[in-house]
Design an enzyme around this catalytic site. Sequence first.
Site, short mmCIF file in Angstrom:
data_model
loop_
_atom_site.label_atom_id
_atom_site.label_comp_id
_atom_site.label_asym_id
_atom_site.label_seq_id
_atom_site.Cartn_x
_atom_site.Cartn_y
_atom_site.Cartn_z
N LYS A 95 0.87 -1.17 0.00
CA LYS A 95 0.00 0.00 0.00
C LYS A 95 0.91 1.22 0.00
O LYS A 95 1.65 1.47 0.96
CB LYS A 95 -0.92 0.02 1.22
CG LYS A 95 -1.86 1.23 1.20
CD LYS A 95 -2.66 1.37 2.48
CE LYS A 95 -3.50 2.65 2.41
NZ LYS A 95 -4.14 2.94 3.72
N ALA A 182 -9.92 5.67 3.99
CA ALA A 182 -9.80 6.88 4.83
C ALA A 182 -11.12 7.62 4.97
O ALA A 182 -11.84 7.83 4.00
CB ALA A 182 -8.73 7.82 4.31
N ASN A 204 -9.96 1.47 9.56
CA ASN A 204 -9.07 1.27 10.70
C ASN A 204 -9.58 2.03 11.92
O ASN A 204 -10.07 1.45 12.88
CB ASN A 204 -7.65 1.69 10.34
CG ASN A 204 -6.63 1.40 11.43
OD1 ASN A 204 -5.45 1.62 11.25
ND2 ASN A 204 -7.04 0.90 12.59
N THR A 205 -9.49 3.35 11.87
CA THR A 205 -9.81 4.17 13.04
C THR A 205 -11.20 3.89 13.59
O THR A 205 -11.38 3.75 14.81
CB THR A 205 -9.68 5.66 12.69
OG1 THR A 205 -8.34 5.94 12.30
CG2 THR A 205 -10.04 6.53 13.88
#
Length: 256
Positions: A95, A182, A204-205
């Site tokens: 990535k 994102a 992710n977050t």
Amino acid sequence: MLRIADKTFDSHLFTGTGKFASSQLMVEAIRASGSQLVTLAMKRVDLRQHNDAILEPLIAAGVTLLPNTSGAKTAEEAIFAAHLAREALGTNWLKLEIHPDARWLLPDPIETLKAAETLVQQGFVVLPYCGADPVLCKRLEEVGCAAVMPLGAPIGSNQGLETRAMLEIIIQQATVPVVVDAGIGVPSHAAQALEMGADAVLVNTAIAVADDPVNMAKAFRLAVEAGLLAPQSGPGSRSYFAHATSPLTGFLEASV
């Protein structure tokens, strides 16, 4: 089934490894998500040994690792990190992330395209994190990237699909998989991305910082499944006017 380069995945949900309270919680959440491809920041692991606190449980979990170049500010730094990852992990998959501004973490389009072209020539399977720019995504595809990963909103912002209009163009014109990366903050954002036609999402977050990361991971898994199933089921078209779901006058006529 999702195919990228030489690999196929049953899950269309990719996950990250940052911000979890512990490695154990990270692995539990990844398992709950059903994710088969997991990103791993090279700056966070000790590449000299496989008993690293993050790396070891991921290897044991049997997921495909996608090392990323997060922290690189130039093409040269990203290329250097890519070669370290390939040597240490034995994978050509990468990535590509280049963001020179630590405040906004927005990807540098010029350096990303430059690095992508070089890395593809060097035998890497490149999945670039990039802005939601249809022209840039097409250029990245043309230099040989295996997929493109346009952002929905700034990294970790949980704002959702703020770039929706551009994402729709990218999805429409792409001949490689589109992974929205994102900004995805809640499961409904992931479902929306898949309903739009994206091939996958990377989260992710939103999972890692949730009060209950494991259950949030399950929620994202279900949302992605719903987002895939809905367009396949042929949803009804939108209408300016109302349309009754049952007769409005039949019961009156029958009673006369």
